[in-house]
Design an enzyme around this catalytic site. Structure first.
Site, PDB file in Angstrom:
ATOM      1  CG  ASN A 108      -8.421  -8.741   5.154  1.00  0.00           C
ATOM      2  OD1 ASN A 108      -7.580  -8.751   4.277  1.00  0.00           O
ATOM      3  ND2 ASN A 108      -8.631 -10.300   5.578  1.00  0.00           N
ATOM      4  CB  VAL A 109     -10.432  -2.743   8.183  1.00  0.00           C
ATOM      5  CG1 VAL A 109     -10.010  -3.319   9.606  1.00  0.00           C
ATOM      6  CG2 VAL A 109      -9.614  -2.407   7.253  1.00  0.00           C
ATOM      7  CG  LEU A 110     -16.025  -5.465   6.156  1.00  0.00           C
ATOM      8  CD1 LEU A 110     -17.230  -5.560   6.770  1.00  0.00           C
ATOM      9  CD2 LEU A 110     -15.888  -6.244   4.880  1.00  0.00           C
ATOM     10  N   GLY A 111     -13.932  -2.402   3.432  1.00  0.00           N
ATOM     11  CA  GLY A 111     -14.073  -0.772   2.437  1.00  0.00           C
ATOM     12  C   GLY A 111     -12.910  -0.205   2.662  1.00  0.00           C
ATOM     13  CG  ASP A 157      -0.673   9.348   5.041  1.00  0.00           C
ATOM     14  OD1 ASP A 157       0.039   9.341   3.769  1.00  0.00           O
ATOM     15  OD2 ASP A 157      -1.384   8.762   5.536  1.00  0.00           O
ATOM     16  CE  LYS A 201      -3.191  -9.978   3.930  1.00  0.00           C
ATOM     17  NZ  LYS A 201      -4.243  -9.543   4.781  1.00  0.00           N
ATOM     18  CB  THR A 243      -6.782 -15.702  -5.322  1.00  0.00           C
ATOM     19  OG1 THR A 243      -7.406 -15.755  -4.167  1.00  0.00           O
ATOM     20  CG2 THR A 243      -6.716 -14.236  -5.879  1.00  0.00           C
ATOM     21  CD  GLU A 292      -4.451 -14.221  -2.309  1.00  0.00           C
ATOM     22  OE1 GLU A 292      -5.211 -13.478  -1.872  1.00  0.00           O
ATOM     23  OE2 GLU A 292      -4.248 -14.801  -3.448  1.00  0.00           O
ATOM     24  CB  ILE A 297       7.404   7.694   8.914  1.00  0.00           C
ATOM     25  CG1 ILE A 297       7.170   6.310   8.139  1.00  0.00           C
ATOM     26  CG2 ILE A 297       5.653   8.272   9.234  1.00  0.00           C
ATOM     27  CD1 ILE A 297       6.303   5.077   8.872  1.00  0.00           C
TER      28      ILE A 297
END
Length: 642
Positions: A473-476, A333, A429, A498, A566, A362
């Site tokens: 989407n992943v929570l948190g 990373d 997305k 939004t 969006e 990367i």
């Protein structure tokens, strides 16, 4: 009047006693001895007459005291006086019973050795046996009464009244944990059940109430403002938004085991594991199970490389893969501090696993080749990507260089160094993309899928199987609306949404990573795996629920308009795609259009060159040529779609 004075005296006495740490152990010892002597005197007087007892008072008192010595030895052996009476349990009562039986057996043995005319034989064996039984019943009664008095006065006054949702092992386990806990902060006032046959019954002395529209009223009647949820009822309460809504509106706090934790249904429950719910705990979803054995067989003892290892998904992948004891983890990373946190976590929790933490980009091809050459990973999990939609709308060149070119570099090196499998983390997305970020991920999908096909067709020499996993989407996670809403509520609002109709699919990070592991390890290459994200959630409803859970007042919701790129709702398939079932009910395979590898390479080369040499509008134009279904929304790039 005397009655009330008597009750007041008991109340004051109990509060005095329970306000102390505990009576000294010798007081309990003396009390037990007096109970034994009292039982001896009472039984002898009842069986032989009070006059006989008074006439032989000295002789009988000596005999009773002599026999008491054997009970004292037994008390010592079984430690009956070393506990705190107010916290007595069944085990303590059991020890008391065994102590009395042991003392009685010793007395019987001694009496067997004595002559019939010995003064100790003045007390008959029948009297001794009945007195022992009476004594143990009296000592049990004292302990039960003191515990009851403690629970009903001092502890009840200190503890918070609660109802428990669930009447099976989980609910009973929580109730037992509360009763057995020293100075528990809770007092169980009732149970809640969905089962018709349980309603109106009693469980552990408390009534079981129906889970209906009158539940809140019942709880308020008892002054209860807290509901503890059995782990076996977590899924039931998540999928019952009406129940949650009623509880939250009434100001009733809900406590449950964190969504990231699991209970095996067998081990002892500790009510202290429960925490007040976050919104993540209450979003409707199904429990996800994977074939851990199959994943373990593939990953144990292997060298595994993870890109984006410090991110929300990447760091959870590290934690989950570490459970299967790989030979080595290579963690890459460019974010130094979060990667350092991962390094410390591995050193603390899994020092047995060799984990190389490498700070690098990367897109640095020479450095990536050096890493692959040294470690030669068996499996590659590629989670590194720029993911923030508005940021990538403003920086399409960086989106191409990091997401597209970075993916190509890692994928090509996986082939060159003969990795068994390459698993790419994609996003919903990428389906009918309306923004630069989503399109860049779709191009990544196209590249790795065409490379897998080129291998199978013999156009590229390699053994690597390329698998793509696509979810929402992943929570948190970093950038998720939930941490943003929490901060806005903390500041007093407003919460910014939004659009009033915008919806999203949500999944817990651990659940998403479980599916990535199973799909990645079980796939044969070339698949794009689509995850069943469950029910969509309206973001404005999410915001309202978070305000209610926080207890904050006068926090407004402000609609700011859709951001650049969006869309109101995300998809996991585009209009031309269908799905096929797989080995897991939550995982499907998207049947997508295939691309020729040579054409894809040419287009990617041109796109990467454009990201360096041309302006944003020209870069996005080339992206749209490569992904025709990319239609910009609320973006300056909409002019390219006309």
């Amino acid at each position: 009047m005397d009655y009330y004075r008597y009750l007041d005296m008991i109340w004051k006495l109990s509060n005095w006693y329970f306000s102390k740490d505990a009576l000294p152990y010798w007081c309990i010892f003396v009390l037990d001895c007096l109970i034994v002597l009292g039982a001896d005197v009472l039984v002898y007087a009842l069986n032989n007459g009070t006059l006989s007892f008074l006439q032989n008072f000295v002789q009988l008192t000596g005999a009773f005291c002599f026999y008491l010595l054997f009970y004292v030895v037994s008390f010592r052996m079984f430690h009956t006086y070393s506990g705190v009476i107010r916290y007595s349990s069944f085990i303590d009562l059991q020890r008391m019973g065994f102590a009395m039986i042991t003392g009685l057996l010793m007395i019987i043995g001694v009496r067997y050795l004595l002559n019939e005319d010995c003064w100790l034989m003045a007390v008959g064996m029948k009297d001794i046996g009945i007195a022992a039984l009476l004594a143990v019943l009296m000592m049990w009664s004292v302990r039960v009464f003191v515990k009851y008095l403690y629970d009903s006065t001092f502890n009840r006054r200190r503890g918070k009244r609660v109802f428990i949702y669930g009447v099976k092992a989980g609910g009973v386990g929580l109730a037992k944990s509360i009763r057995n806990q020293v100075d528990s902060r809770y007092v169980v006032s009732g149970f809640v059940s969905d089962r018709q046959d349980m309603q109106g019954r009693f469980l552990m002395g408390k009534r079981v109430y129906s889970n209906d529209e009158h539940l809140v009223e019942k709880m308020e009647d008892f002054g209860v403002h807290t509901l503890l949820v059995s782990p076996l009822k977590n899924e039931a309460i998540r999928n019952n938004p009406e129940m949650v809504e009623r509880l939250i509106k009434a100001g009733i706090r809900i406590y449950m085991i964190s969504a990231a934790q699991e209970w095996d249904g067998k081990s002892d429950l500790d009510h202290r594991q429960l925490k007040e719910v976050d919104i993540e705990d209450l979003l409707p979803r199904d429990k996800i199970e994977i074939d851990l054995k199959a994943v373990e067989e593939l990953l144990t003892g292997k060298s595994i490389l993870i890109t984006g290892a410090a991110g929300s998904i990447g760091s959870e992948m590290v934690r989950q893969i570490a459970k299967f004891t790989p030979q080595k983890l290579i963690l890459i990373d460019q974010a130094e501090t979060p990667l350092h946190d991962v390094r410390l976590m591995m050193a603390r929790k899994r020092p047995d696993i060799e984990a190389e933490t490498i700070v690098s980009d990367i897109c640095m091809k020479e450095r990536m080749e050096e890493i692959f050459g040294i470690y030669r990973p068996d499996y590659v999990f590629h989670a590194a990507a720029y993911k923030h939609v508005p940021m990538m709308e403003n920086n399409p060149g960086e989106s191409v260089r990091n997401n597209v070119e970075g993916t190509r570099i890692i994928a090509d090196l996986a082939v060159k160094y003969r990795a068994k499998k390459f698993v790419m983390v994609s996003t919903d997305k990428a389906v009918n993309p309306t923004n630069v970020m989503g399109c860049s991920k779709r191009i990544c999908e196209i590249y790795v899928q065409s490379l897998d096909k080129a291998e199978k067709d013999g156009k590229v020499e390699g053994v690597t199987q390329f698998v793509t996993t696509r979810f929402g989407n992943v929570l948190g996670s970093n950038g998720s609306v939930i941490p943003l809403f929490k901060e806005q509520i903390k500041q007093g609002g407003p919460i910014t949404v939004t659009h009033p109709d915008i919806i999203r699919f949500f999944m817990l990070i651990p659940e998403a990573c479980k599916l990535v592991l199973e799909a990645g390890t079980m796939g044969n290459g070339g698949e794009i795996f689509v995850f069943d994200m469950g029910k969509p959630v309206k973001i404005v409803d999410l915001a309202r629920r978070m305000i209610q859970l926080s207890g904050a007042k006068n926090v407004e919701i402000k609609f700011t308009g859709l951001r650049d790129g969006e869309k109101l709702y995300e998809e996991v398939l585009n209009e031309e795609e269908t799905t096929k079932p797989t080995f897991h009910p939550k995982i499907k395979i998207a049947q997508v259009r295939e691309y020729d590898y040579a054409d894809v390479c040419r287009q990617v080369d041109e796109l990467v060159a454009s990201s360096v040499e041309e302006d944003d509008m020209e870069i996005v134009k080339r992206m749209k040529e490569m992904v025709p279904e990319f239609k910009s929304k609320h973006s300056v790039y909409e002019v390219l779609d006309k």
